[in-house]
Design a protein around this motif. Structure first.
Motif, short mmCIF file in Angstrom:
data_model
loop_
_atom_site.label_atom_id
_atom_site.label_comp_id
_atom_site.label_asym_id
_atom_site.label_seq_id
_atom_site.Cartn_x
_atom_site.Cartn_y
_atom_site.Cartn_z
N ALA A 21 0.84 -1.20 0.00
CA ALA A 21 0.00 0.00 0.00
C ALA A 21 0.87 1.25 0.00
O ALA A 21 2.05 1.22 0.37
CB ALA A 21 -0.91 0.00 1.23
N ALA A 22 0.25 2.36 -0.41
CA ALA A 22 0.92 3.66 -0.41
C ALA A 22 0.00 4.66 0.27
O ALA A 22 -1.22 4.59 0.16
CB ALA A 22 1.21 4.10 -1.84
N SER A 23 0.61 5.60 0.97
CA SER A 23 -0.14 6.71 1.56
C SER A 23 0.65 7.98 1.30
O SER A 23 1.81 7.93 0.89
CB SER A 23 -0.36 6.49 3.07
OG SER A 23 0.87 6.33 3.74
N ALA A 24 0.00 9.12 1.53
CA ALA A 24 0.67 10.38 1.25
C ALA A 24 0.33 11.43 2.29
O ALA A 24 -0.83 11.57 2.68
CB ALA A 24 0.29 10.89 -0.14
N VAL A 25 1.36 12.14 2.72
CA VAL A 25 1.18 13.33 3.53
C VAL A 25 1.12 14.49 2.54
O VAL A 25 2.13 14.89 1.97
CB VAL A 25 2.34 13.53 4.53
CG1 VAL A 25 2.12 14.81 5.33
CG2 VAL A 25 2.48 12.33 5.46
N VAL A 26 -0.09 14.98 2.32
CA VAL A 26 -0.32 16.08 1.39
C VAL A 26 -0.43 17.36 2.21
O VAL A 26 -1.23 17.43 3.15
CB VAL A 26 -1.62 15.86 0.58
CG1 VAL A 26 -1.87 17.02 -0.38
CG2 VAL A 26 -1.58 14.52 -0.15
N THR A 27 0.36 18.35 1.86
CA THR A 27 0.33 19.61 2.59
C THR A 27 -0.09 20.74 1.65
O THR A 27 0.08 20.67 0.44
CB THR A 27 1.70 19.94 3.20
OG1 THR A 27 2.70 19.89 2.18
CG2 THR A 27 2.05 18.96 4.30
N ASP A 28 -0.66 21.78 2.28
CA ASP A 28 -1.02 22.97 1.50
C ASP A 28 0.06 24.03 1.68
O ASP A 28 1.06 23.79 2.38
CB ASP A 28 -2.41 23.47 1.86
CG ASP A 28 -2.55 24.00 3.28
OD1 ASP A 28 -1.52 24.12 3.99
OD2 ASP A 28 -3.68 24.31 3.68
N ASP A 29 -0.13 25.19 1.08
CA ASP A 29 0.89 26.23 1.15
C ASP A 29 1.04 26.85 2.54
O ASP A 29 1.96 27.62 2.78
CB ASP A 29 0.62 27.31 0.10
CG ASP A 29 -0.75 27.95 0.22
OD1 ASP A 29 -1.55 27.55 1.09
OD2 ASP A 29 -1.03 28.88 -0.56
N SER A 119 -14.81 8.10 2.85
CA SER A 119 -14.62 9.05 3.95
C SER A 119 -15.90 9.81 4.24
O SER A 119 -16.80 9.88 3.42
CB SER A 119 -13.48 10.02 3.61
OG SER A 119 -13.76 10.73 2.44
N THR A 120 -15.93 10.38 5.44
CA THR A 120 -17.08 11.20 5.84
C THR A 120 -16.71 12.67 5.96
O THR A 120 -17.58 13.52 6.03
CB THR A 120 -17.66 10.73 7.19
OG1 THR A 120 -16.64 10.82 8.19
CG2 THR A 120 -18.19 9.31 7.10
N GLU A 121 -15.40 12.95 6.00
CA GLU A 121 -14.94 14.33 6.14
C GLU A 121 -13.51 14.42 5.62
O GLU A 121 -12.73 13.49 5.75
CB GLU A 121 -14.99 14.73 7.62
CG GLU A 121 -14.73 16.17 7.89
CD GLU A 121 -14.86 16.53 9.37
OE1 GLU A 121 -14.47 17.65 9.73
OE2 GLU A 121 -15.35 15.70 10.17
N LEU A 122 -13.19 15.55 5.01
CA LEU A 122 -11.84 15.86 4.54
C LEU A 122 -11.50 17.25 5.01
O LEU A 122 -12.34 18.15 4.96
CB LEU A 122 -11.78 15.88 3.01
CG LEU A 122 -12.05 14.61 2.25
CD1 LEU A 122 -12.21 14.92 0.77
CD2 LEU A 122 -10.91 13.63 2.46
N ARG A 123 -10.25 17.43 5.45
CA ARG A 123 -9.83 18.79 5.75
C ARG A 123 -8.33 18.87 5.93
O ARG A 123 -7.67 17.89 6.25
CB ARG A 123 -10.55 19.36 6.95
CG ARG A 123 -10.32 18.71 8.27
CD ARG A 123 -11.20 19.40 9.32
NE ARG A 123 -11.34 18.61 10.49
CZ ARG A 123 -10.85 18.94 11.68
NH1 ARG A 123 -10.22 20.08 11.84
NH2 ARG A 123 -11.04 18.17 12.72
N PHE A 124 -7.82 20.08 5.69
CA PHE A 124 -6.43 20.37 5.97
C PHE A 124 -6.34 20.77 7.44
O PHE A 124 -7.09 21.63 7.89
CB PHE A 124 -5.91 21.49 5.06
CG PHE A 124 -5.58 21.01 3.68
CD1 PHE A 124 -4.32 20.49 3.39
CD2 PHE A 124 -6.51 21.08 2.67
CE1 PHE A 124 -4.00 20.04 2.13
CE2 PHE A 124 -6.21 20.65 1.39
CZ PHE A 124 -4.95 20.13 1.11
N VAL A 125 -5.44 20.13 8.17
CA VAL A 125 -5.35 20.26 9.61
C VAL A 125 -4.01 20.88 10.00
O VAL A 125 -2.96 20.49 9.47
CB VAL A 125 -5.48 18.86 10.27
CG1 VAL A 125 -5.31 18.93 11.77
CG2 VAL A 125 -6.81 18.23 9.90
N GLU A 126 -4.06 21.83 10.92
CA GLU A 126 -2.83 22.40 11.46
C GLU A 126 -2.07 21.30 12.21
O GLU A 126 -2.69 20.50 12.93
CB GLU A 126 -3.16 23.53 12.45
CG GLU A 126 -3.82 24.74 11.84
CD GLU A 126 -2.87 25.57 10.99
OE1 GLU A 126 -1.63 25.38 11.09
OE2 GLU A 126 -3.37 26.41 10.23
#
Length: 156
Positions: A21-29, A119-126
């Motif tokens: 399997a693969a996963s990713a830590v996706v970050t925003d600006d 999923s039930t929710e997605l968000r960018f988290v501090e």
């Protein structure tokens, strides 16, 4: 389909499959991390999943992020490899897996956030908020390694 995760549990069922399997830590600006609240266990997690035949692991991470979040990403690095045999995942369809996961870093290059059937929710988290979210410790470990800005990938 329901999912139960076991860790170092003598009562865990015996695995009947091994999944790459693969996963990713996706970050925003702003340095926030993209997390999804999984429908199958109601825990927060990184986007990711099993590799299909005929694709690369980075390609699997890109596909899984797109399928689970609606975002197109570009792989930018490697957090580490996660192969702990004490981690067992049981699904309600009878599959009991050990999972070999490679966790990448990624940045958004397109798309728009869209909740999938996984999923039930997605968000960018501090990063400071991550510790307060309900999450399996194997996911938390990947995030911890990412947030440590290690000079080399974790090999475990």
């Amino acid at each position: 389909m329901a999912r139960t995760e076991y860790y170092d549990d003598p009562d865990a069922p015996e695995p009947n499959s091994m999944v790459v399997a693969a996963s990713a830590v996706v970050t925003d600006d702003r340095g926030r991390v993209l997390l999804q609240r999984r429908r199958d266990n109601d825990l927060w997690a990184l986007p990711g999943g099993g590799m299909d035949l005929g694709e690369s692991l980075p390609g699997a991470a890109v596909r899984e992020v797109r399928e689970e979040t609606g975002l197109d990403v570009e792989i930018t690095g490697l957090v580490g490899t996660y192969t702990d045999p004490r981690h067992i995942i049981e699904y309600s369809d009878g599959e009991v897996r050990r999972q070999f996961n490679v966790c990448f870093t990624a940045r958004v290059v397109g798309g728009a956030l869209a909740i999938s059937d996984e999923s039930t929710e997605l968000r960018f988290v501090e990063p400071a908020e991550i510790g307060s979210l309900p999450m399996h410790h194997t996911q938390r470990l990947r995030l911890q390694h990412f947030l440590e800005f290690r000079p080399r990938p974790y090999l475990g």
